[in-house]
Design a protein around this motif. Structure first.
Motif, short mmCIF file in Angstrom:
data_model
loop_
_atom_site.label_atom_id
_atom_site.label_comp_id
_atom_site.label_asym_id
_atom_site.label_seq_id
_atom_site.Cartn_x
_atom_site.Cartn_y
_atom_site.Cartn_z
N ARG A 67 0.82 -1.21 0.00
CA ARG A 67 0.00 0.00 0.00
C ARG A 67 0.86 1.27 0.00
N ASN A 68 2.04 1.21 0.58
CA ASN A 68 2.93 2.36 0.57
C ASN A 68 3.47 2.64 -0.82
N GLU A 69 3.47 1.61 -1.69
CA GLU A 69 3.85 1.83 -3.08
C GLU A 69 2.72 2.52 -3.83
N ILE A 70 1.50 2.21 -3.45
CA ILE A 70 0.35 2.88 -4.06
C ILE A 70 0.30 4.33 -3.63
N ASP A 71 0.50 4.59 -2.35
CA ASP A 71 0.50 5.95 -1.80
C ASP A 71 1.48 6.02 -0.64
N PRO A 72 2.61 6.73 -0.83
CA PRO A 72 3.62 6.83 0.23
C PRO A 72 3.08 7.45 1.52
N ASN A 73 1.94 8.18 1.41
CA ASN A 73 1.38 8.82 2.60
C ASN A 73 0.48 7.89 3.42
N LEU A 104 0.74 -15.42 12.51
CA LEU A 104 0.85 -15.49 11.05
C LEU A 104 1.03 -14.07 10.51
N GLY A 105 2.15 -13.84 9.88
CA GLY A 105 2.43 -12.54 9.27
C GLY A 105 3.35 -12.73 8.09
N MET A 106 3.37 -11.74 7.19
CA MET A 106 4.24 -11.85 6.03
C MET A 106 4.70 -10.46 5.61
N SER A 107 5.99 -10.36 5.27
CA SER A 107 6.57 -9.09 4.86
C SER A 107 5.82 -8.50 3.67
N GLY A 108 5.54 -7.22 3.75
CA GLY A 108 4.86 -6.53 2.65
C GLY A 108 3.36 -6.49 2.77
N PHE A 109 2.83 -7.15 3.82
CA PHE A 109 1.38 -7.21 3.98
C PHE A 109 0.99 -6.88 5.42
N GLU A 110 -0.27 -6.46 5.59
CA GLU A 110 -0.79 -6.16 6.91
C GLU A 110 -1.52 -7.39 7.47
N ALA A 111 -1.79 -7.34 8.76
CA ALA A 111 -2.52 -8.43 9.40
C ALA A 111 -3.86 -8.65 8.72
N GLU A 239 -8.01 0.84 -3.92
CA GLU A 239 -6.84 -0.05 -3.90
C GLU A 239 -6.30 -0.20 -2.47
N LEU A 240 -6.33 0.89 -1.73
CA LEU A 240 -5.76 0.87 -0.38
C LEU A 240 -6.60 0.06 0.60
N LYS A 819 7.63 4.65 9.01
CA LYS A 819 8.69 4.88 8.03
C LYS A 819 8.51 6.18 7.27
N ALA A 820 7.29 6.43 6.81
CA ALA A 820 7.02 7.67 6.07
C ALA A 820 7.25 8.88 6.97
N ALA A 821 6.86 8.74 8.26
CA ALA A 821 7.08 9.83 9.22
C ALA A 821 8.58 10.05 9.42
N TYR A 822 9.34 8.97 9.50
CA TYR A 822 10.79 9.08 9.67
C TYR A 822 11.42 9.81 8.48
#
Length: 911
Positions: A67-73, A104-111, A239-240, A819-822
């Motif tokens: 989702r951050n690729e769709i909208d960095p904000n 159960l979790g996976m990089s690049g995705f939310e719960a 999309e988000l 991350k975006a805030a950082y």
């Protein structure tokens, strides 16, 4: 009978549990336990409340998501969770695994994506699903007879009917509903201007988002325009908010690994249940004989051992000195190179009213001393004579003196001893400032640092000083234990911090501290002592004027409301607005309707009462926060001078903050707010000078980025905002759009994205995006330099200001919301931090010149990029010119520094 899967929205549940239970719950060590209590309650009732075959704890993964690729904000505005919650989260997550359950979790995705994917697999197998969550984002998964969403706290089951009852849309319409509505908490833009009622009506009539846009011509009124303007945002929002259900498709996902029937899950964490004092579940386990006496005793011992390891006390000697000869014998061993940790004990925190009662010192990490001279209680023992105490302090200050927030101690010491003590010539150091330089966002209190870094729990003030008494009433032996410890811990931390800076490869910050930060303590101390004069008579008159304004506003508001109520009560106001007047409801809080400024501003055109409420709040804040307190403080001082306290370590960027009272936050945009500044005046025969750095952050941007247009503008003294307007809008529109360009210039330095820019300028996010894109096209060096700041911060883990001060960012372990805030903060820190470096250098240089007696002037206030002085009126212009020259030449950059100078009789005239 079909099997059942229970899926836990883990972090969502933890947040809900944390806020549902009393937040003051803690164990004897002070560790918060409210969330842990909620979790153990949940697990103990798991089988009863969620009779299932399988249980999956879905978790968010570290790092950005698709989702951050769709909208960095996306989710960029999420606030950091409370510290008490952050402390408990790792423990609770660890417990899941220890008890035998699985996450159960996976990089690049939310719960939520994991939940949607598990739901898909479960439905394929014909399983029923219970999703335990309070998150409405999951309502899109509801499917009667197959999938329900359960609120674990309220024990409420949400099916298709209850979804429709609550939102007026079906679960199958929920994605489109959210696409229109948006979500400010997650930075999902939606369709600007269309709220819940509007979204519900549109979907009821047209069925879906696609159908709405296919039938735009039939939609009447303002909604058509809003939909047209926000088409891109609506589909980006879709999309988000759409959950991915294909995350597990390529994996060999096996429900059998997530079996729920775990026998006695608490057994593996029994010692931790004792440690965190989960007494309710402990009683249940013992009553059910699920733990033997031997197992219980073993777990208690294990928990106690952990506690003892955590609470180990440092060993050192504390010595009470009440004999002058003994004191002098120790002090005679000091020379100018001796490092002495020094701390004062006082009757209170106000150096103008309260008094010193004793002081402590330490020169090694094995022994510390306390010297009492003004304790007062029935039966008090022998103490050092006051004159001998003064002599001792003079001797100590001929050495190298370390304090923790030493400015506080210096105020009391100089008031006790007077001009005999040459503070300007003294070599002073501060362990708190070193801690701030190591990590400007860490807790800086002495006891917190001791606990975190030395694993030593210090004697607490509340256990030393009885309620209603002062340190002067503390028995000498107890006072010695408390005070001597302060000095010794200060010394230990000072030595530790020097090593830490070397270890961090930041030895340059030791020099920065010695050459700039430590001398700055003396600069601030002098400013605080001087204070600024206030015209009490002016404030008295102004107070009556403001009270009259408040009375008139109150009368008008009550008339429009149709009843009298307490305007300052958010609960009463919410009832009036949303029940009596029937205005559209925004968000609700635990205590009722939200009536914050954002909510009221969104209703500005809904009713004539709203503008009056906003004006009332502004005037009331002025009255309660500034006018009344300032008037009280000015009348308490014989010279009508107000003495603020400047906090050197109060911000991560390095900017000063001000407290008791805060003079850096007095409003200027409103007419009444500007009037407050007129109350701050020069003494008779004096003038105030205001010297303000002009566009300092933008000049630093030109200096760092080497952008040709910016360099040319500043080197040739052009109007930078007009130059930007020319680049963005062309020569013909440059003058009319200069204000927009100014907003963009400063906004991008502070990480303003398209959404914030659209709100500030009241334009669509599409227009805002076009302006930002055009800006970076016009200033390509700026965009690449911003990117280089972020890339460097990610690689090194920190950014450095002009003087090498660091701010650290843990990008590697940050959740997507941070991350975006950082990224924004890393850019902001460089420019705001470097600006504060420059003004700090100027202040130190001007302070030294004033103290050497070359100039008759007082430096009174620092308000971000502005300095305010009080000077003899006949030499005001001459002094202003000299200070202007110092500030403009304090450091050579690739562009010239420039300041504006104003002279007046009161602060309001310094424009």
């Amino acid at each position: 009978m079909a099997k059942t899967v229970t899926i836990i929205d883990t972090f969502g549940f933890f947040f809900r549990a944390f806020y549902a239970l009393p937040q003051h719950l803690s164990n004897k060590e002070g560790f918060p336990t409210g969330l842990l209590t909620g979790f153990t309650n949940f697990i103990s009732n798991l089988q009863k409340d969620h009779d299932s075959d399988y249980i999956v704890f879905a978790v968010d993964s570290k790092g950005d998501t698709f989702r951050n690729e769709i909208d960095p904000n996306y989710k960029a505005n999420r606030q950091a969770p409370p510290e008490e919650l952050s402390m408990q989260l790792p423990v609770a997550i660890e417990w899941i695994d220890k008890m035998g359950y699985k996450t159960l979790g996976m990089s690049g995705f939310e719960a939520d994506d994991m939940i949607a994917s598990v739901v898909k697999h479960a439905k394929e197998k014909g399983y029923n699903v219970r999703v335990v969550s309070h998150d409405k984002d999951l309502y899109q998964l509801i499917d009667d007879g197959k999938v329900v969403v359960v609120d674990a706290i309220k024990k409420k089951v949400m099916d298709e009917d209850s979804c429709f009852e609550k939102y007026g849309v079906t679960p199958k319409q929920f994605i489109d509903y959210q696409s229109i509505l948006g979500d400010s908490a997650d930075n999902v833009p939606g369709v600007k201007g269309i709220g819940k009622v509007g979204a519900e009506k549109l979907l009821k009539e047209y069925g879906s988002l696609d159908s709405i846009y296919e039938n735009l011509a039939t939609i009447k009124g303002a909604n058509q325009k809003k939909l047209i303007e926000s088409r891109d945002n609506a589909y980006m929002s879709k999309e988000l908010v759409t959950l991915r259900d294909d995350v597990l498709d390529e994996l060999d996902f096996d429900f059998e690994e997530y079996k729920m029937d775990i026998e006695n899950p608490f057994l593996n964490i029994y010692d931790e249940l004792i440690k965190y004092e989960q007494n309710a579940i402990l009683r249940v386990l013992k009553a059910k004989n699920q733990i033997s006496e031997e197992q219980h005793n073993s777990a208690v011992q294990k928990a106690n051992n952990k506690s003892e390891t955590h609470n180990n006390k440092l060993e050192f000697k504390t010595t009470l000195i009440t004999d002058t000869n003994e004191l002098n014998k120790i002090l005679d061993t000091f020379d100018e190179n001796t490092i002495v940790a020094f701390d004062t004990e006082t009757t209170g925190l106000d150096y103008d009213k309260d008094k010193l009662v004793g002081f402590s010192f330490a020169v090694n990490e094995n022994e510390a001393y306390y010297v009492p001279f003004a304790h007062y209680y029935l039966g008090v023992g022998e103490q050092i004579d006051i004159d001998a105490a003064k002599d001792a302090i003079r001797k100590i200050f001929k050495s190298r003196v370390v304090g923790h927030n030493i400015k506080f101690d210096l105020h009391f010491v100089t008031r006790l001893i007077g001009k005999d003590l040459d503070i300007n010539g003294a070599k002073i150091y501060d362990s708190m400032i070193l801690a701030w330089l190591i990590n400007p966002e860490s807790a800086l209190a002495l006891d917190k640092l001791s606990s975190a870094l030395l694993k030593h729990e210090m004697v607490s003030f509340k256990d030393t000083v009885k309620k209603g008494e002062t340190f002067a009433n503390v028995e000498l032996g107890l006072a010695c234990e408390y005070a001597a410890e302060d000095a010794l811990i200060t010394l230990k931390l000072y030595n530790l911090f020097l090593e830490k800076l070397k270890f961090q490869n930041a030895e340059h910050l030791i020099n920065e501290a010695q050459n700039i930060e430590f001398p700055f303590i003396k600069t601030l101390m002098k400013m605080e002592s001087e204070g600024i004069k206030v015209d009490s008579e002016f404030l008295d008159i102004f107070l009556h004027k403001v009270k009259s304004t408040l009375y008139d506003l109150t009368t008008k508001i009550h008339k429009l409301a149709g009843s009298e109520f307490n305007i300052n009560s958010t609960q009463q106001l919410g009832v009036v607005l949303f029940e009596h007047l029937g205005l559209p409801v925004g968000k609700k809080t635990k205590t009722g309707y939200s009536t914050n400024e954002q909510v009221l501003s969104s209703l500005i055109d809904s009713h004539s009462i709203i503008p009056l409420l906003l004006e009332y709040r502004e005037v009331y804040k002025l009255f309660s926060t500034y006018i009344e307190p300032l008037l009280k403080l000015s009348k308490e001082n014989k010279d009508s001078r107000i003495h603020t306290s400047f906090v050197q370590t109060g911000t991560a960027t390095g900017r000063l903050s001000s407290k008791n009272p805060n003079l850096q936050n007095i409003p200027t945009r409103t007419k009444l707010g500007a009037e407050v500044r007129k109350a701050f005046i020069a003494s008779e025969g004096k003038k105030l000078i205001g010297i303000d750095y002009s566009q300092i952050e933008l000049r630093l941007l030109a200096h760092y980025s080497q952008d040709a247009i910016l360099l040319d503008a500043f080197r040739n003294d052009k109007d930078i905002h007009r130059q930007t307007a020319v680049a963005l809008f062309g020569e013909d529109e440059a003058d009319s759009k200069r204000a927009i360009a100014k907003t963009v210039n400063f906004g991008l330095l502070y990480g303003m994205g398209q959404k914030k820019l659209s709100q500030t300028l009241d334009i669509s996010t599409k227009e805002a995006k076009e302006i930002i894109d055009k800006y970076f096209e016009s200033f390509p060096s700026v965009k690449s330099y911003f990117r280089s700041i972020v890339d460097s911060a990610k690689e090194r883990g920190y950014v450095e200001t002009l003087l090498g001060r660091r701010r650290y960012f843990d990008f590697e372990n940050a959740k997507p919301m941070f991350k975006a805030a950082y990224e924004r903060e890393s850019v902001n820190t460089l420019f705001q931090g470097s600006a504060s470096d420059l003004i700090k250098l100027s202040m130190n240089k001007i302070h030294n010149i004033i103290e050497k007696g070359n100039i008759e002037a007082k430096m009174l206030l620092q308000i971000h990029d502005e300095l305010i002085f009080e000077v003899d009126e006949y030499h005001a212009q001459e002094i202003a010119n000299r200070f202007k020259e110092i500030m403009e030449e304090i450091m050579e950059l690739n562009v010239p520094l420039k300041v504006s100078v104003n002279i007046g009789s009161n602060w309001g005239e310094l424009k």
